[in-house]
Design a protein around this motif. Structure first.
Motif: not given
Lengths: 163, 671
Positions: A128, A148-150, A153-155, A157, A160, B79, B96-98, B165-168, B306, B308-312
């Motif tokens: 962004x 920057x967003x992660x 692939x962590x999720x 998906x 999109x 994941x 660590x995830x959704x 896991x994401x390093x952050x 920044x 929102x890792x989740x898209x669902x």
């Protein structure tokens, strides 16, 4: 002394004090006015609201958008990331963003001066970028304008793509 | 095999939760004709609700086992973890995830509700309704992990290793931050369930507030802790030298905290004066809806962020649930509104109840502004077809003055009395603090600081801190006179005798100290980025750094690039050596770790920029000066201690509750 604030004032006449309801009306009007003022003040301040566009939207109306403060969203093309130390005080960070990583033809070139390279800046990350177009196909990021967003692939998906 | 077992546990929990709602509903129906049978159905409903906790605990335990044993047949395990991930992080990647986060959410909810069902069992008339409402939320979240967000879903292909896991998120603060937020979120569902119970039964006295006050405080404490830890994590990890960005995900965690704060204040008016009954119910309903809304935003990535890792695709399910709960709650609140009339009305503008009213107004104005700004992109797209967003600057400008007003109220409101207060009384008590605050601000101006916003903010902080401190001094002095106690004893006794009040003031002091830190770091931050060769120096304000060298080494699967930086003061005397570094993980992800010299006055914070370009004898460094930042964290600690004191079980309350339990038992035996 402090205990006194818990004791009731004796002999209070509620009828009499209810005549003071004008006080509440004035206070309420003042408070509402203050809230309306701070919100309007925020919207009219420098920056104000910012138009959010995708790479394709941006490219479609590049001429009209040039010079305006914008936020462009796109996916980072990993092999376009380049960091150059110009001199001691100045550095340049560049990368391309696209709407569709599978078909990365419509690219927007981002340039950020004197910004550290964000940890999350990598292939497939969502960027962004706040800044302005310089009219020559380059989008100049504001100071602290890179978000920057992660990578998704962590999720698990696929990215999109917004229309 | 393991996955099927975990999956079954979730399905059983879902069935138990559904049964519990049905049985609680049936108990209400049976109660009318056959009390004993009604009670049996109610017990059955409760037992079914209680069993969801162990079932979900089994599901969590199985997930943790799968994470520890690298069972990559489960998609979620692939994941969030990898073979190289240390054991502790394997365990904590449960959230660590959704899907895992939602599993933990459901578990905590069932735990909270379970404790409420056990400890509040004597609230027989509210219980069936609370069970239905709490159960409904439980069913919704358990449904999510049973079907659309199943954590035990099989992986599409069998991988030899996971992505890691994401390093952050490998930071200790990130390990405890999400559970704290979830505890805060789920904790608010208990008071909501009882408030709805009160609305549905028409038992609208203070009963539900007394029943749930401590729950609300506990939920609020966890949410506060979650917010503060999140800010500290951002400060330590994200490398921007900031702690709050008005990001949608931060905002949606802050919103229920704000309405919860308003609720904790306004219930005091209901307890003392029998006023604002409708408002209190409405506040807890809003808080609940904001909790669901926050989870919706974070878990569906509805707003760009920044974090929102989740898209669902669950957003519509979520949205439907939220709208249903909104209509259902609002419907009951409107239906019962006539019965919630105040026993009293406001007397004077200068009174404790008016002060609470203004406090609530300001907090709700801030809530509304943040909600409006957060959703501005959605709203603008709806109305103009184009997306517009609001930046941090706009948030600060709009909410800053209102927060300042709240800080002022924090100092003045405790001086007011119920019914009414005289201007003279207020003037006499605030004279000295006002004088001292003015002198301090004049001193600051002489020292060269002229930003008017900062000066007003500082004056308010000094003034309110003075007033609050004097509250303690006056009360302790009164005790010393009457009881002949020493100062420490007298002060200690204040907390013992009236923990809610003096714990509350301690929370105020904590917030004021935090505000001091926020003003300092927001108004006076400075930064500079520079490329240095070994031995070269650069300055920022009173600090000079010298780049010594960069070192590269391996630590487990992490490749570390570390700079050695000497720091000197304005006279050129050596202060310390800092080691900012970048950790590059096995999967190629980098993580910038700043190093800072922290003092009570400021943090001098250095990060190593762009690790790829770092050579042994040259590097780009970025320096930040964050004035007063440590007051923010110290204030947070004071705040937590205050909340703990205010929420600590009161021996007197416990005696009353015990007496009430006995009375109910005697009555029941009499039946």
């Amino acid at each position: 002394m402090s205990q006194s604030s818990w004791t009731n004032t004796k002999g209070i006449n509620l009828e009499k004090s209810s005549n003071k309801s004008w006080q509440f009306v004035v206070a309420a009007v003042l408070l509402v006015a203050a809230v309306v003022f701070v919100v309007f003040n925020a919207f009219n301040s420098t920056g104000g609201t910012q138009l959010y566009v995708t790479v394709d939207e941006y490219l479609a109306q590049e001429s009209t958008l040039s010079g305006r403060d914008l936020r462009v969203t796109g996916w980072v093309v990993g092999d376009s990331i380049e960091y150059t130390q110009i001199d001691a005080e100045n550095s340049r960070l560049e990368f391309d963003i696209v709407d569709d990583l599978a078909n990365p033809t419509n690219r927007l070139h981002i340039v950020a001066f004197n910004e550290p390279k964000p940890d999350l800046l990598q292939h497939e990350a969502q960027a962004l970028v706040e800044g302005q177009a310089d009219g020559n196909g380059v989008f100049m990021a504001n100071k602290d304008g890179l978000l920057l967003k992660c990578p998704t692939r962590y999720e698990g998906e696929q990215p999109v793509i917004e229309s | 095999m393991l996955a099927e077992f975990g999956q079954s546990a979730i399905w059983c929990a879902l069935l138990a939760a559904i049964y519990s709602i049905a049985a609680a509903g049936f108990s209400v129906y049976r109660q009318k004709t056959d009390q004993i049978s009604g009670q049996k159905w109610l017990s059955s409903a409760r037992n079914a609700a209680l069993i969801t906790f162990p079932l979900l605990l089994i599901a969590c335990a199985i997930m943790v086992m799968a994470l520890i044993t690298d069972d990559y047949s489960i998609a979620y395990v692939q994941q969030v973890t990898s073979r190289e991930t240390p054991l502790v992080l394997k365990i904590t990647s449960l959230w660590g995830g959704q899907q895992g986060s939602l599993l933990l959410w459901s578990l905590l909810l069932s735990g909270f509700l379970g404790v409420a069902w056990i400890t509040k069992w004597n609230e027989k008339s509210l219980m069936p309704y609370a069970l239905i409402i709490g159960g409904f939320t439980q069913v919704f979240f358990t449904y999510l992990i049973a079907f659309p967000e199943n954590p035990f879903e099989a992986a599409p292909f069998l991988a030899a290793n996971g992505s890691g896991l994401s390093p952050l998120l490998r930071h200790p603060l990130m390990i405890i931050h999400p559970p704290m937020l979830y505890l805060g979120y789920t904790g608010f569902i208990v008071p909501y369930a009882f408030a709805m119970g009160a609305l549905m039964t028409g038992r609208l006295d203070d009963g539900w507030i007394r029943t749930t006050r401590r729950w609300t405080l506990a939920a609020w404490l966890f949410l506060s802790l979650g917010l503060i830890l999140g800010g500290r994590w951002a400060y330590d990890v994200l490398g921007w030298g900031g702690y709050w960005e008005w990001d949608p995900v931060e905002n949606v965690a802050f919103l229920p905290w704000l309405t919860g704060t308003a609720f904790l204040h306004s219930v005091m008016i209901q307890e003392k004066r029998g006023m604002f009954k409708v408002w209190n119910v409405v506040l807890i309903l809003i808080t609940y809806l904001l909790v669901i809304y926050g989870t919706l935003i974070v878990r569906t990535g509805l707003l760009s962020s920044v974090h929102a890792f989740a898209q669902s695709d669950i957003q519509w399910v979520f949205f439907g649930f939220m709208v249903f709960m909104l209509l259902f709650s609002a419907g009951w609140a409107i239906y019962r509104a006539p019965a919630l009339a105040s026993n009293n009305h406001l007397g004077s503008l200068l009174s404790r109840e008016s002060a609470f009213l203004i406090n609530n107004f300001v907090i709700m104005a801030i809530t509304l502004i943040i909600f409006f700004f957060t959703n501005f992109t959605l709203l603008s797209e709806l109305f103009t077809g184009q997306e517009y967003g609001v930046g941090p600057q706009q948030y600060n400008l709009a909410t800053g003055p209102l927060f300042a007003l709240l800080l002022l109220l924090m100092g003045v409101a405790p001086l007011t009395m119920w019914y009414r207060t005289s201007i003279n009384h207020l003037g006499r008590l605030s004279l000295w603090p006002a004088a001292v605050a003015t002198l301090l601000v004049i001193g600051i101006v002489i020292a060269g600081i002229t930003q008017i916003g900062a000066l007003i903010g500082l004056w308010i902080v000094f003034f309110s801190t003075g007033l609050t401190t004097l509250e303690y001094v006056r009360a302790a002095r009164a005790r010393r006179r009457s009881k002949d106690e020493s100062w420490p004893t007298a002060l200690g006794q204040l907390f013992v005798r009236n923990q809610r009040r003096y714990g509350g003031y301690l929370i105020h002091l904590g917030v004021l100290v935090m505000a001091f830190g926020i003003i300092g770091s927001e108004f006076f931050q400075a930064d500079r980025q520079i490329f240095l060769q070994s031995g070269q120096r650069a300055s920022l304000r009173d600090y000079t750094i010298e780049f010594v060298q960069a070192d590269f080494y391996m630590e487990n699967d992490v490749q570390v690039a570390q700079a050695t930086v000497n720091v000197y003061d304005e006279d050129g005397s050596f202060i310390t050596t800092l080691f900012p570094h970048t950790d590059i993980f096995g999967n190629g992800e980098g993580m910038t770790i700043p190093d800072a010299r922290s003092t009570i006055a400021e943090d001098f914070y250095v990060i190593l920029v762009n690790w790829e370009g770092v050579q042994r004898n040259a590097a780009t460094l970025r320096m930040y000066i964050n004035p007063l930042i440590n007051w923010l964290w110290a204030g947070g600690v004071v705040f937590m201690i205050g909340t703990l004191i205010a929420a600590w079980p009161d021996p007197l309350d416990m005696k009353i509750a015990e007496a009430e339990r006995r009375r109910v038992a005697v009555l029941a035996a009499g039946d």
